[in-house]
Write a protein that holds these residues in place. Structure first.
Motif, short mmCIF file in Angstrom:
data_model
loop_
_atom_site.label_atom_id
_atom_site.label_comp_id
_atom_site.label_asym_id
_atom_site.label_seq_id
_atom_site.Cartn_x
_atom_site.Cartn_y
_atom_site.Cartn_z
N PHE A 53 -10.82 16.69 -20.68
CA PHE A 53 -11.38 16.23 -19.42
C PHE A 53 -12.71 15.52 -19.72
N THR A 54 -12.88 14.33 -19.17
CA THR A 54 -14.12 13.59 -19.34
C THR A 54 -14.59 13.06 -18.01
N LEU A 55 -15.78 13.46 -17.60
CA LEU A 55 -16.38 12.96 -16.37
C LEU A 55 -17.40 11.89 -16.73
N GLU A 56 -17.24 10.70 -16.20
CA GLU A 56 -18.16 9.59 -16.44
C GLU A 56 -18.87 9.24 -15.14
N VAL A 57 -20.18 9.29 -15.17
CA VAL A 57 -21.00 9.00 -14.01
C VAL A 57 -21.74 7.69 -14.25
N ILE A 78 -9.23 10.03 -11.96
CA ILE A 78 -9.51 10.44 -10.58
C ILE A 78 -10.88 9.93 -10.19
N LYS A 79 -10.96 9.26 -9.04
CA LYS A 79 -12.21 8.71 -8.54
C LYS A 79 -12.86 9.72 -7.61
N LEU A 80 -14.11 10.05 -7.88
CA LEU A 80 -14.80 11.10 -7.13
C LEU A 80 -16.10 10.57 -6.53
N PHE A 116 -23.01 14.94 -4.29
CA PHE A 116 -22.55 13.64 -3.80
C PHE A 116 -23.07 12.52 -4.69
N PHE A 117 -22.19 11.57 -5.01
CA PHE A 117 -22.55 10.41 -5.82
C PHE A 117 -22.65 9.17 -4.93
N LYS A 118 -23.62 8.35 -5.20
CA LYS A 118 -23.75 7.10 -4.45
C LYS A 118 -22.82 6.02 -5.00
N GLU A 119 -22.36 6.23 -6.22
CA GLU A 119 -21.34 5.37 -6.84
C GLU A 119 -20.21 6.28 -7.32
N MET A 120 -18.99 5.75 -7.38
CA MET A 120 -17.86 6.58 -7.76
C MET A 120 -17.92 7.02 -9.22
N ALA A 121 -17.78 8.32 -9.43
CA ALA A 121 -17.63 8.87 -10.77
C ALA A 121 -16.13 8.91 -11.10
N THR A 122 -15.82 8.97 -12.40
CA THR A 122 -14.42 8.97 -12.84
C THR A 122 -14.14 10.18 -13.71
N PRO A 160 -30.19 9.43 -13.63
CA PRO A 160 -29.90 8.28 -12.76
C PRO A 160 -29.37 7.07 -13.51
N THR A 161 -29.57 7.03 -14.83
CA THR A 161 -29.03 5.91 -15.60
C THR A 161 -27.57 6.11 -15.98
N GLY A 162 -27.00 7.29 -15.62
CA GLY A 162 -25.61 7.57 -15.91
C GLY A 162 -25.44 8.56 -17.03
N GLY A 163 -24.19 8.93 -17.33
CA GLY A 163 -23.91 9.87 -18.40
C GLY A 163 -22.50 10.42 -18.29
N SER A 164 -22.19 11.37 -19.16
CA SER A 164 -20.84 11.93 -19.16
C SER A 164 -20.87 13.38 -19.60
#
Length: 402
Positions: free
Chosen positions: A79-83, A169-171, A123-129, A64-68
């Motif tokens: 490819f890098t996914l940032e949450v 890309i915004k997901l 599903f993300f409550k904030e946009m991932a990139t 929940p604090t984020g990550g990649s």
């Protein structure tokens, strides 16, 4: 009876009152400039067939604090996914797998730079990139950035960061995303997919607003919403139809002329709707109609046409279906068609001196390289006997005739 109720009565008969092909653009009404075309809003599209390389995969836990999570594919693509923080309620394992083939998408090749993200539907409550750095350079003007759901459902243009030079890309939900290269024809096909979905969605919403009002009006009940409010809702939908359907189809027609007739039909449809509902015509209506007519008239549409009915079977290369053309068969019958997406035909010849007349309708594909269909029917005679039936054909796009 209020003005809006008169509008609803008119809409009941809209299907029979609109005749796009016979409508001639007249004097335009001056209006403020129309809405800007939206190239970033996604919409539902077609289904594609996805092939993955399970050897090119990466997984990581995101809290929940984020990550990649990052993956470098065999061709060097990164490819890098940032949450961001607060996007997830619980720690989740995210897997990223390279896509090796994407069959059925309107792209120039079946091997885009893409990944599938799992778990599907997350599903993300904030946009991932998702940031993509292709191993091989794709010119910016040729980049088609896309997404799809599940294992290939609803291919669509992706939401991106328009200010970033890198592909970002915004997901809000998984599954697949990537970038491919596209010529003008591929770009046009992508725009046409977006326009087709928007047309269905907006028409559905218009019906949701107006049909309950019609029922209440005809049964003597009161309006469920204020007439002015309903008028504003309807106007908003017409503006969206112009923005998300007509302007995208016009852009597609400028890139690939085969989309010009559809764009012209929908422009005229919008014009008739706005006239019916007492709104001004779209800005530049006549100019747009004339331009689309010119594009359509100069557009060659070559197809290989295969099919028929019973003994009448054809496999004919046609250089331009928009002009008069003919189909032949091995039994000596020749069919002469008037040209265009609908029209008349006559046929004659063969061992039994067959002859007859009928009408036909062509439905062209929306996807790049997809086949179209044609149906025809009428009455004829052969060897002293008369009869009727329905012919069915497949139209496969071919290279322009030299």
């Amino acid at each position: 009876m209020s003005k809006i109720n008169l509008v609803i009565v008119g809409l009941i008969f809209v299907a029979v009152s609109i005749s796009c092909k016979s409508f001639m653009p007249g004097k335009t009404t001056k209006t403020s400039s129309g809405p800007a075309i939206d190239f970033t809003t996604p919409g539902k599209g077609l289904d594609v067939k996805v092939q993955l390389d399970k050897k090119q995969t990466a997984s990581g836990k995101v809290s929940p604090t984020g990550g990649s999570v990052s993956l470098t594919a065999a061709d060097g693509s990164k490819f890098t996914l940032e949450v961001p923080a607060n996007a997830l309620d619980a720690e989740t394992t995210i897997t990223m797998t390279a896509v090796t083939n994407l069959d059925g998408a309107p792209l120039d090749t079946k091997t885009p730079t893409a990944v599938q993200l799992e778990p599907s539907g997350l599903f993300f409550k904030e946009m991932a990139t998702l940031t993509i750095l292709p191993g091989k350079d794709i010119p910016i003007k040729e980049q088609i950035i896309f997404g799809y759901e599940g294992d290939g459902k609803d291919y669509h243009l992706a939401v991106i960061d328009p200010k970033s030079k890198d592909i970002k890309i915004k997901l809000m939900r998984f599954s697949g995303a990537g970038v491919g290269s596209g010529s003008d024809a591929a770009w046009a096909a992508n725009l046409q997919i977006q326009a087709s979905d928007a047309s269905t969605r907006i028409s559905q919403k218009l019906g949701e607003y107006l049909q309950p009002e019609r029922i209440k009006m005809l049964l003597g009940g009161e309006d469920s919403v204020d007439a002015a409010e309903l008028g504003e809702r309807v106007k908003s939908l017409l503006d969206q139809f112009e923005d998300q359907v007509v302007l995208k189809e016009i852009a597609a027609a400028e890139l690939d002329c085969k989309h010009a007739q559809k764009a012209l039909d929908d422009l005229l449809y919008l014009g008739r709707l706005r006239q019916l509902l007492a709104f001004p015509l779209p800005s530049g209506f006549a100019e747009k109609a004339i331009r689309l007519g010119e594009i359509a008239s100069k557009c060659a549409a070559p197809y290989q046409i295969v099919g028929g009915l019973d003994d009448w079977q054809t496999n004919t290369r046609v250089c331009d279906i928009m002009k008069p053309f003919k189909l032949t068969s091995s039994i000596g019958i020749t069919m002469q068609l008037s040209g265009g997406l609908s029209g008349k035909y006559t046929y004659s010849g063969g061992p039994f001196n067959a002859q007859g007349t009928g009408t036909y309708t062509i439905s062209l594909p929306e996807g790049l390289g997809k086949p179209g269909t044609m149906t025809g029917g009428g009455e004829g005679s052969a060897g002293g006997h008369t009869g009727s039936g329905t012919e069915k054909y497949t139209l496969t796009p071919i290279e322009p005739c030299r």
